[in-house]
Structure formats: C-alpha cells, structure tokens
Design an enzyme around this catalytic site. Structure first.
Site, PDB file in Angstrom:
ATOM      1  N   THR A 250      -2.573   1.305  -4.799  1.00  0.00           N
ATOM      2  CA  THR A 250      -2.630   2.060  -4.193  1.00  0.00           C
ATOM      3  C   THR A 250      -3.851   2.898  -4.699  1.00  0.00           C
ATOM      4  OG1 THR A 250      -2.234   5.519  -3.448  1.00  0.00           O
ATOM      5  CG2 THR A 250      -1.292   3.802  -5.593  1.00  0.00           C
TER       6      THR A 250
ATOM      7  N   LYS B  58      -5.448  27.485  -8.581  1.00  0.00           N
ATOM      8  CA  LYS B  58      -3.648  26.292  -7.750  1.00  0.00           C
ATOM      9  C   LYS B  58      -3.643  25.360  -8.861  1.00  0.00           C
ATOM     10  CE  LYS B  58      -4.755  24.520  -3.597  1.00  0.00           C
ATOM     11  NZ  LYS B  58      -4.639  24.591  -1.759  1.00  0.00           N
TER      12      LYS B  58
ATOM     13  N   GLU C 137      -3.182  20.358   1.489  1.00  0.00           N
ATOM     14  CA  GLU C 137      -3.999  21.310   1.922  1.00  0.00           C
ATOM     15  C   GLU C 137      -4.146  21.856   2.577  1.00  0.00           C
ATOM     16  OE1 GLU C 137      -8.323  21.344   0.998  1.00  0.00           O
ATOM     17  OE2 GLU C 137      -7.579  22.715  -0.910  1.00  0.00           O
TER      18      GLU C 137
ATOM     19  N   LYS D  71      -7.019  -4.700  -5.398  1.00  0.00           N
ATOM     20  CA  LYS D  71      -5.852  -4.761  -4.028  1.00  0.00           C
ATOM     21  C   LYS D  71      -5.473  -6.122  -4.136  1.00  0.00           C
ATOM     22  CE  LYS D  71      -4.990  -0.434  -2.104  1.00  0.00           C
ATOM     23  NZ  LYS D  71      -4.995   0.282  -0.559  1.00  0.00           N
TER      24      LYS D  71
ATOM     25  N   ASN E 243      -8.964  -0.633   4.198  1.00  0.00           N
ATOM     26  CA  ASN E 243      -8.589  -0.532   2.470  1.00  0.00           C
ATOM     27  C   ASN E 243      -7.651  -2.575   2.592  1.00  0.00           C
ATOM     28  OD1 ASN E 243      -6.688   0.411   2.951  1.00  0.00           O
ATOM     29  ND2 ASN E 243      -7.111   1.587   0.891  1.00  0.00           N
TER      30      ASN E 243
ATOM     31  N   ASP F 164      -1.787  -0.810   5.789  1.00  0.00           N
ATOM     32  CA  ASP F 164      -2.032   0.195   7.337  1.00  0.00           C
ATOM     33  C   ASP F 164      -3.628   0.224   7.397  1.00  0.00           C
ATOM     34  OD1 ASP F 164      -2.117   2.150   5.788  1.00  0.00           O
ATOM     35  OD2 ASP F 164      -1.561   3.580   7.560  1.00  0.00           O
TER      36      ASP F 164
ATOM     37  N   ASP G  73       0.923  -1.569   0.547  1.00  0.00           N
ATOM     38  CA  ASP G  73      -0.040  -0.048  -0.142  1.00  0.00           C
ATOM     39  C   ASP G  73       0.547   1.291  -0.473  1.00  0.00           C
ATOM     40  OD1 ASP G  73      -2.092   1.603   0.081  1.00  0.00           O
ATOM     41  OD2 ASP G  73      -2.145   1.650   2.662  1.00  0.00           O
ATOM     42  N   LYS G  74       0.513   2.453  -0.311  1.00  0.00           N
ATOM     43  CA  LYS G  74       1.179   3.541  -0.446  1.00  0.00           C
ATOM     44  C   LYS G  74       0.768   4.379   0.952  1.00  0.00           C
ATOM     45  CE  LYS G  74       0.282   7.822  -2.297  1.00  0.00           C
ATOM     46  NZ  LYS G  74       0.366   8.871  -1.335  1.00  0.00           N
ATOM     47  N   THR G  75      -0.245   4.511   0.610  1.00  0.00           N
ATOM     48  CA  THR G  75      -0.603   6.109   1.867  1.00  0.00           C
ATOM     49  C   THR G  75      -0.285   5.161   3.234  1.00  0.00           C
ATOM     50  OG1 THR G  75      -1.871   7.102   0.676  1.00  0.00           O
ATOM     51  CG2 THR G  75      -2.168   7.860   2.557  1.00  0.00           C
TER      52      THR G  75
END
Lengths: 341, 978
Positions: free
Chosen positions: B512, B397, B327, B627, B650, B647, B215-217
């Site tokens: 991810t 932006k 943000e 996944k 999901n 972690d 996973d990434k995050t």
C-alpha cells in the site's frame, strides 16, 4: 360443462406454457451457474468389486463359447512351395519358377482329420507378401476398373499402366501380380466340384468392377508378373481378380479360391493337382493351401476365446485381491486425511 | 495575439531535451526575437491532457506519437500465458520428439527394406517393380527414399501432435470465462457489475495462485471512513460494530451479534457516519455528566480541520470536500451531533452550534489565526482560533504516541480511561486520534505568531523544520478531551475472504501507499496481524535515518541507510530462524524507503527469504514501481504463481507484472480494470474466483490436456504399429476420411465438455474445504508423472487395440461366409475400437455427468456408426475403400462385435484398476471429499468439522487463526488461575 371444460384446458395450456418457460429459464440458470443436475459417480469399493466380478462373470462364458466354436472348425493347412519344386531345381528355385517353358504341375495328398461339413472353403495363403505396401496399394485405378478405357488417367498405375504404347486394362501392380496357381481336388479318383463363383464381395462385383469392361492388352509387357485374364470375360465376373484386388491387411494372408460343396469324411485322402506358377521364391514367401470349414465366428482362431477367458479371469482375480486388501485395511484413508503437503 | 491571423509571421525556435520518460521534468527554451525564454514542465501539456477552463490555447507540438512522454512511460501490456500452457508447449515438443523418433526408425527400416528389393539386378519383391520406380521407392537410391519416407512418416504420424488441442482449449477457455462472467455469486448488485474475465488465457492459472499481492485502499477497504466511536471525558460512546468484530462474532457463532449488525446496516445511511448512541445524539449530550467537555470535543471536531463545505443550493444540505476521508468523517460527525460547520473564509470558520443553555442553534464564527498542518513526522495538526468572546484557543488532534506526552499536568484527568479505550478501538481495527486543546494568552500567542511567520517566510532549505520546531513549542500543556475512533471501512466480507484464502494456503501480502500506522491498522482489521504476533518492522523513518538524510554527502547517507536496512533484515532473519511455534508467527512490515534498499540486487534474496518466512507481509508507503518490483521479485525468485489485485492507477504496474492481475471495478476509475486480466467488483469475490472457478478451471484444463495427449497418442501409435507390419511403407491403416475426422467429430466434443463442465466437487464443497485448492498450487493434477502416466496409458491402449485386433483377425475367415479380412476391414475394426476406447476412457475419467456429457460421449460413438453407414453408402468413387464396409462386411459378423467388446474392456482395465486402487488406498484430496459426499457424511456437521479440522493446515493469519490463538490464551489463563 363443456364451456367450463374448454376454459380449464385453455388455462392448462397457459399454465403449461408458463411452466415450460420457467423450466427453460431454470435450466438456463442452472447452466450458467454450473449447477446442472448431474450424476457424480464415485468409485466406491463396492462398485469396484461389483464391476470386476461382473466383467469376469460375463467374459469367461463368452470366452468358453468362443473357444468351443473355434475348436469346432476343421482346418487343413498344407505348405507346398518347397515340395512342388523338383529336387534338381531346389538349388535355384527362382530360375525354375521364372522358366516359362517348364510345366509346373505338382501333386499333394491331404488327409482329412475329421468329418468336414460342407461348405468347405479353399484358400491359398501367402506369407511375407506385402500387399499392404504403400506403392502396391496405390497402384490401381478404380475408375478404369469400373469404366474401362473411358477413363484414361492411369498415372497411379505406373509402371504397369500400359505396354507396347497401349493402355492395359486392368492396370497397376495389384492386377499385374495376380496370383495364378491353380488347384484341382480329387477324391477317390473322382474330381471334387469346386465352386468358384461368389467368392468375392458382392459390392465389389456390382459396383467396383465394370460389367462391360473386358481385359485389354493385359500382361503383354516384356516382364510378365502374375496370371493373365480371359479377355472375353468382363471384369465383374473375374472373381479371382476381384478377390486379389482387395488388398490384404497383413503380410501373411489368405485369399479364397473356391468352395467344395460336399462333405468330406474323416480319413478321406484328397489328391490335389496344382500348377505351381506363382513366384514367391524371390522374396522368400511361403505358399500354403488351406481347406477349412467355418462357424458363426468364421475360421479357426483360438485367440479371441483365450483372450476373453484371460481378461475375465484376471478381472475376477483383481476383484478378489482388492476385496482382500479392502477388508484388511478397513479405513486406511481416514488416517490420511491430512493433505500431503 | 488573439487571432489566428496574428500567427502568420510568428517565428520562434524551440530547443528542448530529447524524448524521455520523465513526466515531471522538462528542459527547453523558446527563442523569440533573439530573446531566450525558459520552458519548464509548467509550460508543457502531456498527451491526452484536457482543457478545462479555456476554450482554446495556442501552442506548438514538441513530441508526437512514440516520442511523447506518456507513451514513453507506458509499457505494452505483457502477454501472459499460464503455467499449464507453458508446460503444455513442452509436452508438444516432447511429442514432436517422439514423432521424429518414430519417423526416423520407420525410415531406417524402410530404407533397408527398399535397398534389399533389388540386389545385383535381381528383384526381391518383384510385385513392387523395384526396377522401374520413382524416387520414393528406388532401391538404387535407398537413402533418398528413406529421407523422403521420413517426410511422409512425419505427415502420417502427425496425428500424434494434437493440433486441434489449441483450438479446443481456446473454445473451452472462452466458455469458462463466460461462466465466470455469468456467475451470480460474483455479481455486485449495487454497481450492477458482474465479474469480467478480460482475457481467457489465465483461467487455469487462477487455480494455482500461491501469493496474492493486494493493494489496500479501494481493494481491502472501501476508501471511506466512518466515525464509529469516541471516548469523551473518559466515557466511551458509540455502539457501532466494526467489520472485524462482526467477523469474530460470526466465527463464534453468536446469533445475538448478528441481529445487531443487521439492524445497524439498515440505519447506516449517512456516508462516513456510523455512530449510534442515544446518550449524546440529538442534543441529549447536554445531560451527560461532562457536558462542557463534550461541547469542547464536538467544537474541536467542527473547527480543527482543513475541509471545505459545499452547500447544495437546492436543499441546503452541506457536504464536505476534505483532503482525506477521515477528516471528512470528523466534520460529518460534528454536523450530525449538532455542530454544523458551514462556511470557511481565508480568516474564519463559521459553525452552527447547539447552545447547551437555551437548547437552540446559534451561529458562531471563529477567526482562524494559524493552521499548524499535519505531517507524517508531526503526526498531529492544530489550529489557533479566536472565538467570538475573544479567547484564543489552540485546538489539536493527533496520534496517541505524540499527544499524550504533550498534555499538561492538569489536563490528564481522563488519561487512564482514554488509553484503555484507545487500545480497545485499535484492536477492533479502528483508527484513533486524540483530541486536546488549550487556551492561549495574548502575549504567548503574539510571540509565537511572530516567530512562526518569520520561519514561514524564510527562504532557507530547512524552513519546514524551523516552522515545526516553533509549532512544537506552543503545542504543549494541552488538556485532554477524548479520542475518536474511525473505521477505515473494510469492504464487505473481506475478513472472511482473507480467512478462507489463508486456509487454502494462499499467502496474502499487502502493498500500500499508505502510512505505516494505517497499514498496520488495516492489517489488524482484516486479521493479517493480531496481538501476539511478533512484528518485524523495517523502517527508514527513524530519527537516525532522518539525520543521515540531512547530511551533505548523499551517497554516504544512502550507503548508511542501506546498511541499516540490511542490519534490520538480518536481525529479522535471525528471529525467523530462531523462532519456534510457541512464540507465534512473524509479521513483516516494511516501508517504502527501506524497500528501495531491500529490493537492490544484493539484498533482495535476503528480503525475500525473510518475507516468505513471515506469516504476513505488509509493505507501506510503496510507490507503484515498488509494487511492481516486489511482484516481480516474488514471481521470478519463488517461481510460484502470483496474483495482484488492485483498483487504482498506481496498481497498474503490479497488475501487469503479476501472473494474474485482478482489477477491482470500484470507484477509482477504470485504469486498473483496463490493465487487468480479470475484473471483479469486490475483494470478497476473489474467494469464489480462486477457490471455485480457479480450482475447476485448473482441473478441467489439465485433465483436458492430459486426455488430449492420451487420445492422440493412442491413435497415432496404432498407425505406427501397423507400419511395422507394412514394411514401414507409409500406408495408413485407416481410410483417409477416418484419419481426418478423428479429431474433429468422434472425439472432440466430449473433451470440450470435460473442459467446460467437469467438476470434481461442487462449489459448496470447494468453499467448505479450502485446502482442496492446494492441488492446484502444488500442481498435482498436471505433474509430469501424471502426464507421462496418461501418455503410457495411450501407448498401452494403442498396443492392446492393434495387437488384439490383428491376432483376432489373423488370416482366417472372420465370418460365416468364409470371407477373410482385407485392409479396409482391419482398419474399420481398429478405428471402431479406438473410438469406443477413447470415448469410454473419457466416461471413466469424468466425475460429473450432466446430460451434455452423456450426449457427447455416447453421441460421438453413435455418430461414428452413422458416419460409417452414410459414408459407406456413397458412391465408391467417393467412399473408396470404405464402400459398404460396415453394412456388408462388419456389421453382420459377430466376431466384429466380440472383438470390439474385448478390446474395449481390456483397454479400460489398466486405467480402471489403477484408479480403483488409487481411490481406495491413496486418495487425493478431492477424492476423499467425493467419497464423503457419496457416503452422505457431509450432512453430518460434527463429522464435517472433524474432516475440516484434519484437512486444515495450521493457518497463521485470518480470523480463524486469531480466534484459535485467543482461545488458546484464554485456556492458558484459566489454567494459570487454577
């Protein structure tokens, strides 16, 4: 001075205590971190060659000594089961041996090849006789042997647990099939004294066969197996029985018969008068008579010595071949570093 | 109805759907007083929901227990078994086959011998009384006797089957897990979390991992964004060092960089802000050349967002709640640089601003007119505000790909420099955004506002697109202010860890849920991607696919999409097949929608082939289910071991589907940890978990199993050989107690010590030579040849023990007193030999001798003699045939000791010779390292480097590869210039 000394020793004790604690903590730490001090043997070429050479150097002398010892033992082996059947019965040996009306005496003449030093052990050897058969091994009752008729659970002895409705002592197939050939040794017309005491293991005599237990109702059945016992002698003194009841490990075995406690000279001729009672003919077994001296290693057997010499010399050969290969390919592994993928 | 009593006569009928697993749909109706009320998911509380804003509610239970939607959704935790264990089962079957075969042979011989005992009423072996016997030995029913004997033999040779192996393995694995849990190198101080092996089943599987699906995050990254650099008016500010740069610097071995980073780490105390530049900090920006631009830039940061401020009532400090962490990072950065956003109402935004003229803080509030929200297709967001002076401002932006084309002719002053900076930032693994603004005149705004409001309020299906179209019209002619660079902060040590894993030959796939851009950025950040890698991007977010989706015919659209994915896959495959070394490795990036099609049955083989051929695989926008599906695909199709690490909730499906699921006990709750097999606190601990613990455990367990088979075969075959000399009657050569205690006392502890403590090379070398790990991946230590080799060694040892013993102790006297051997003496001698041989064989194969090993091995042998003495001293009633056998018969006989020595040495000789030759001429990887260690060459850095280089497989990902690639490029450039 003394006070000071006491102080320092107290301090020492504290310091020691702390150091012991910290050492314990350290060991625990090393243990959990899998970092215990360890010796990590690696089979380097020098180690390998040294080990093999050392093995050879130790094994070959042992082998030679063992061989020599084995050769120093004089052994006379005489097979008598066929010779002791009269010519006319040779066609049907079984019926001869089963015929209890015939007196089955027989004579053998043994020539002593070399001077034999006392004590000379007399063995009888049986071949193709399965004393290690499961049914046979189990067919005994140790409690009865030790306590006599007081122990009455003799189911393990079946079918030889009783005869004519009364229990037999000793019971079981082993006792029932007791070897019953007898031997007499005559040298130059005088009979050699054969000591038949102390031929069984002491522990058997003292702890496994009762001193107050006498044979009872033994060999009284319809089908007589082997020898019978003198009912007036307690089992602990029936050494032939005790020897017989230590079952042999292999189908070819010897059992001690007695000892001749005088030297025999080379070229002595010994006449053996034997009673050929025991039936090995039904199952094609052989009977042999063995006279043998003994060494610190026991009887005559070259195997141990030959094996030692063989293992020793092969390890020396391996070490030499290994050394040769090692020198020829100085560092063959450096080129093989890349992992075989 | 506010009282319980009101419900006394309440009667209603609820009709609803059958139990199903759909969490977000519910169809039902409530019939109350002959009136129908619809029931929707809004009226439904799922199992385990908690009441938040009310004390009680009245409701009716619709489904209970297994029928609830939550329960229908949960899959039972799969029972996982390691490959080694599965193979072990096969070996047990194999051994059982041998056992049956041996018993069968035995019973045939026994049957024949028994039948011949009584022929035509004549007894052969009369001493067995075949005429009067039980069924077990009855010659008249020899077949029955043979069958019964078969059962006896199964019990007798049962020692061949190492039943205690399962128990021992359980013990060993639990101890191994304790070691994993106790490892200080995998303990994370900040959260006080050690590694936790939640199941001990999979320890050795850790040594065989081929593919990691990550996973990434929260796994690779900390899920916190840090404002780290910015480019304003063509000048780059910020001296922060990113994790990637740090790793690269470390690789190059520059000590200067290291010092800087350490300093950096001390100061980075504000979460989300890692900016360091005295030129614009503490209000000194007013002295910079383009102060007005900087002011606008910072104001834009403070205003253009959707975050909410939260004022801490005690100390007045302000923290922010934002939809996304980047943000929040912007607002924090604005605050730290003097533009503190402190209040938001429906229509206004209030900011404390630094006035450049007076140098004091002033309060300004901007009335918020419109928010043009972010969407993945727009890739930008804008706000329209009216300042206190009354000017209308459009602040915007967005991603560079969409922003540069919207700049006004006069707004491109700094375009060149900014672009250059952006590229620099991107290569350092940062996320960049372009900031721009424009002033609106009233008329233009009025027209826009009318159209926009109308579009927003329309009820047609394409409302969103309509609004987007209108927004697009106003977001143009922008004036460039600059760019921001935010670091999606990687966890500590992630690049190093990935590099090590790559060197160990482990593939890493990133799965991810994030956007493709983010995923690619992270790919760069952790060196999974680099410049010069050819990227195969398979995406369904293209304009064509968009139009396809809008079309009426859904099935046709799906088919067309699938065709497009298939086409892209085939193109990728062609690229892969045609590629050669010089073109550089491939990277596959695929998004969730394409993945849906790529995972369909007819396409997935192609997809997998392509994915396996690529150096890096990144799946973005993937759902939890995808996944899990990707994990299953890799697991089943390549039959290699997969490890999933994640972690969040999901990742649960993926963790459960993979051979090993590793949960990161981070901030995202406990769900992943609860469904994982092993939990660690940080991604970087994976390196130690796999390369050290995995490798050791694999080696230990496989050696242990091999050895177990060996020792039981050696023991079992001595029994079998003896049977051949006892007419297969089933009489064991050993005393009953010897038989029973073999696996319990005399041989068990050393094996357990082997399984718990053995190390081929120390942890330091495991990490120094990562390729060692391939021994596990390729299953070298537990291959069939190795297992059979051990089994053969066992048979050979049994043969040597038995035949040497019986030939050395034939019929002749075995000691001075002329005594001959009996069954019990042969048994004792053979058993002594077995204990010696089996334990010394263990000593030979152990490579790591702590005093524990010494204690167990030599203690086991000593204990045998002690046992023999103690057991022999007991009353003959208990000790039966073993009574005084040692003290009276064996110990005083020199031949007994000579036979033991001979049998021991000749039994060890074959194995010793084999391992000597193998070590010298065909060493395995770990043996080479052992060799270097013993030669002391590992202290020589140059030599070490040489060995490492040679042992390294050319790796394609990781910063080592990146560094090598860049130095190659540099060299090429140099040569060109010459």
């Amino acid at each position: 001075m003394e006070v000071e000394g006491g102080n320092t020793s107290a301090n020492d004790a504290v310091a020691r205590k702390i150091s012991i604690q910290s050492r314990r903590a350290k060991v625990f730490y090393q243990f959990t971190q899998q970092n215990l001090p360890a010796c990590k043997p690696v089979l380097t070429p020098s180690w390998i060659v040294t080990t093999f050479l050392l093995m050879g150097v130790i094994f070959i002398p042992i082998g030679l000594v063992t061989l020599r010892t084995s050769h120093s033992v004089i052994e006379i082996v005489e097979r008598y089961d066929t010779e002791c059947i009269p010519e006319k019965f040779r066609g049907n040996k079984v019926s001869y041996i089963k015929d209890s009306t015939i007196l089955k005496n027989c004579s053998l003449y043994l020539k002593v090849p070399k001077h034999m030093k006392a004590p000379i052990y007399i063995y009888y050897q049986l071949d193709n006789y399965y004393q290690n058969h499961r049914r046979y091994v189990k067919s005994r009752n140790d409690q009865q042997l030790l306590h006599g008729l007081k122990s009455n659970d003799t189911s393990s002895c079946q079918p030889e647990d009783s005869s004519n409705g009364l229990p037999s002592v000793p019971c079981g197939l082993i006792a029932w099939s007791l070897f019953n050939d007898t031997f007499k040794f005559i040298r130059e017309s005088s009979e050699l004294v054969v000591n038949r005491k102390n031929i069984a293991w002491k522990s058997d005599r003292n702890h496994k066969f009762g001193k107050q237990v006498y044979p009872f109702n033994f060999q009284n059945g319809t089908f007589i197996g082997g020898g019978s016992l003198d009912p007036s002698v307690p089992l602990s003194d029936q050494e032939d029985l005790i020897v017989w009841m230590r079952t042999a490990a292999l189908p070819s075995f010897r059992k001690m018969y007695g000892r001749i406690e005088e030297d025999l000279d080379a070229d002595d001729v010994i006449a053996v008068h034997l009673m050929n009672n025991y039936n090995t003919y039904s199952f094609g077994g052989k009977k042999k008579l063995v006279l043998s001296t003994s060494s610190w290693l026991g009887g005559k057997n070259d195997f141990l010595g030959v094996a030692y010499v063989f293992v020793g010399s092969s390890s020396i050969i391996i070490s030499l071949v290994f050394m040769l290969l090692h020198v020829k390919n100085p560092s063959s592994f450096a080129g093989r570093l890349s992992f075989p993928l | 109805m506010h009282e319980d009593s009101n419900f006394q006569n309440f009667k209603a009928i609820i009709r609803c759907e059958d139990p199903n697993a759909n969490l977000y749909t519910f169809v039902g109706s409530l019939e109350l007083e002959e009136q129908q009320y619809p029931l929707t998911p809004q009226q439904l509380l799922l199992r385990d929901s908690k009441l938040r804003n009310t004390d009680c509610i009245y409701g009716a239970v619709i489904f209970t227990g297994r029928d609830t939607k939550v329960f229908q959704n949960s899959t039972g935790p799969p029972s996982k078994r390691s490959k080694v264990e599965r193979r072990m089962d096969k070996i047990i079957y194999f051994l059982f086959g041998i056992l049956v075969l041996m018993s069968f042979i035995g019973s045939i011989f026994f049957g024949i011998a028994t039948r011949e005992d009584l022929q035509d009423g004549k007894m052969k072996r009369w001493y067995l009384r075949p005429d009067d016997t039980t069924a077990y030995y009855d010659p008249k029913r020899a077949a029955v006797a043979a069958v019964l004997h078969f059962l006896t033999a199964l019990m007798l040779y049962g020692y061949l089957i190492p039943i205690s192996l399962y128990v021992s393995i359980e013990i060993v694995k639990i101890l191994q897990s304790i070691f994993i849990n106790q490892d200080l190198h995998m303990y994370y101080e900040e959260t006080d979390k050690p590694a936790r092996a939640r199941t001990s089943n999979l320890n050795e599987e850790l040594g065989q991992v081929d593919t990691i699906l990550s996973d990434k995050t929260g796994t690779l990254t900390c899920n916190s964004m840090e404002f780290i650099k910015c480019s304003i008016a063509g000048t780059s500010y910020g001296r922060g060092v990113t994790e990637v740069e740090r790793a690269m610097a470390r690789r190059k071995g520059s000590p200067l960089e290291e010092e800087v980073t350490e300093e950096q780490e001390d100061k980075a105390s504000i979460k989300g802000f890692n900016f360091e530049d005295e030129r614009i900090m503490n209000g000194s920006w007013v002295n910079e050349p383009h102060a007005d631009v900087i002011q606008k830039f910072l104001r834009l940061l403070a205003i253009c967002h959707t975050a909410l401020p939260e004022v801490d009532e005690e100390n007045g400090k302000i923290s922010y709640e934002a939809e996304s962490p980047d943000e929040a990072a912007f607002v924090i950065a604005a605050r730290e640089l003097g533009f503190e956003f402190y209040e938001r109402t429906q229509t206004s935004i209030s900011v404390h601003e630094l006035d450049p003229v007076t140098g004091t803080k002033v309060e300004r509030s901007y009335s918020l007119l419109n928010v043009l929200e972010f969407s993945s297709s727009r890739k930008r967001m804008s706000v329209i505000v009216r300042s206190e002076e009354g000017t209308l401002l459009l602040l915007s932006k967005g991603a560079d790909s969409v922003m540069f084309e919207r700049l006004a002719e006069n707004g491109r002053e700094f375009e060149e420099q900014t672009k250059e900076h952006i590229n620099e930032y991107a290569d350092a693994g940062l996320r960049t955004l372009i900031l721009a603004y424009r002033e609106l005149d009233e008329k233009e705004y009025k027209q826009f506002n009318e159209e926009f409001t109308e579009a927003k309020n329309s009820v047609s299906a394409d409302r969103e697109e309509l609004a987007e179209e209108i927004a697009e019209k106003i977001e143009k002619n922008l004036i460039l202010l600059g760019a921001t660079a935010v670091e999606d902060k990687l966890q500590n040590g992630v690049p190093e860890c990935i590099d090590k894993l790559a060197q160990a030959g482990i593939k890493l796939w990133v799965l991810t849920g994030d956007k493709m851009e983010t995923a690619i950025n992270i790919g760069f950040a952790c060196s999974l991607l680099r410049q010069g890698m050819r990227q195969v991007i398979i995406s369904s977010e293209t304009p064509e696919s968009k139009t396809l989706e809008k079309s009426e015919d859904k099935s046709a659209a799906a088919a067309a999409l699938k065709a497009s994915v298939l086409h892209q896959l085939i193109r990728g495959k062609e690229l892969l097949d045609s590629s050669n070394e010089s073109l550089g490795p491939l990277a596959l990036i695929i998004d969730g929608k394409s993945l849906t099609y790529a995972l369909e049955d007819d396409v997935k083989d192609l997809f997998l082939e392509l994915a396996i051929g690529c150096a890096s695989v990144i799946c973005c926008r993937s759902s939890p289910k995808q996944k899990a599906l990707v994990t299953r695909l890799v697991k089943t199709k390549t039959s290699s071991t997969t490890l999933a690490i994640g972690d969040g909730a999901n990742d649960v499906g993926m963790l459960q589907e993979a051979d090993i699921g590793v949960g990161i006990s981070g901030v995202e709750g406990m769900q992943a940890v609860m469904s994982s097999d092993i939990a660690i606190a940080q991604f970087r601990f994976l390196e130690r978990l796999l390369l050290v613990h995995g490798h050791w455990c694999y080696r230990r367990i496989s050696s242990m199993i091999c050895y177990f088979f060996y020792k039981n075969i050696a023991f079992g075959f001595t029994l079998f050989f003896f049977e051949a000399y006892a007419s297969f009657s089933g009489q064991p050569v050993y005393n009953d107690w010897f038989l029973s205690l073999y696996n319990v006392f005399f041989t068990s502890l050393p094996v357990i010590a082997l399984g718990v403590f053995d190390q081929d090379v120390s942890a330091r070398f495991c990490l120094k030579f990562p390729l060692l790990y391939q021994e596990g991946v390729q299953n070298i230590l537990f291959s069939w040849t190795r297992i059979l080799g051990w089994a053969l060694n066992g048979v050979a040892n049994a043969a040597i023990i038995f035949f040497f013993c019986i030939h050395a102790m034939k019929q002749q006297a075995f000691r001075k007193g002329g005594e001959v051997i009996g069954l019990e003496i042969l048994g004792t001698t053979m058993y002594t030999c077995v204990v010696w041989v089996v334990n010394c064989q263990m000593a030979l194969s152990v490579t790591y001798f702590t005093y524990i090993q010494h204690l167990f091995i030599w203690g086991g042998i000593t204990f045998w003699y002690i046992f023999l003495l103690a057991y022999g001293a007991m009353d003959p009633y208990i000790s039966t045939t073993a009574y005084k056998v040692f003290i009276e018969a064996c110990a005083p006989a020199p031949s007994f000791w000579l036979i033991t020595l001979l049998v021991l040495m000749s039994s060890l000789l074959p194995y010793f010779t084999y391992s000597a030759i193998q070590m010298r001429f065909f060493p395995l990887h770990h043996q080479m390292i052992q060799w270097f260690r013993s030669d002391g060459q590992t202290d020589d850095p140059e030599f070490c480097q040489m060995v490492r280089q040679r042992s390294l497989r050319p790796t394609t990902v990781g910063y080592t590869a990146r560094f090598e690639a860049s130095s190659r490029d540099l060299k090429a450039k140099l040569e060109d210039s010459l």
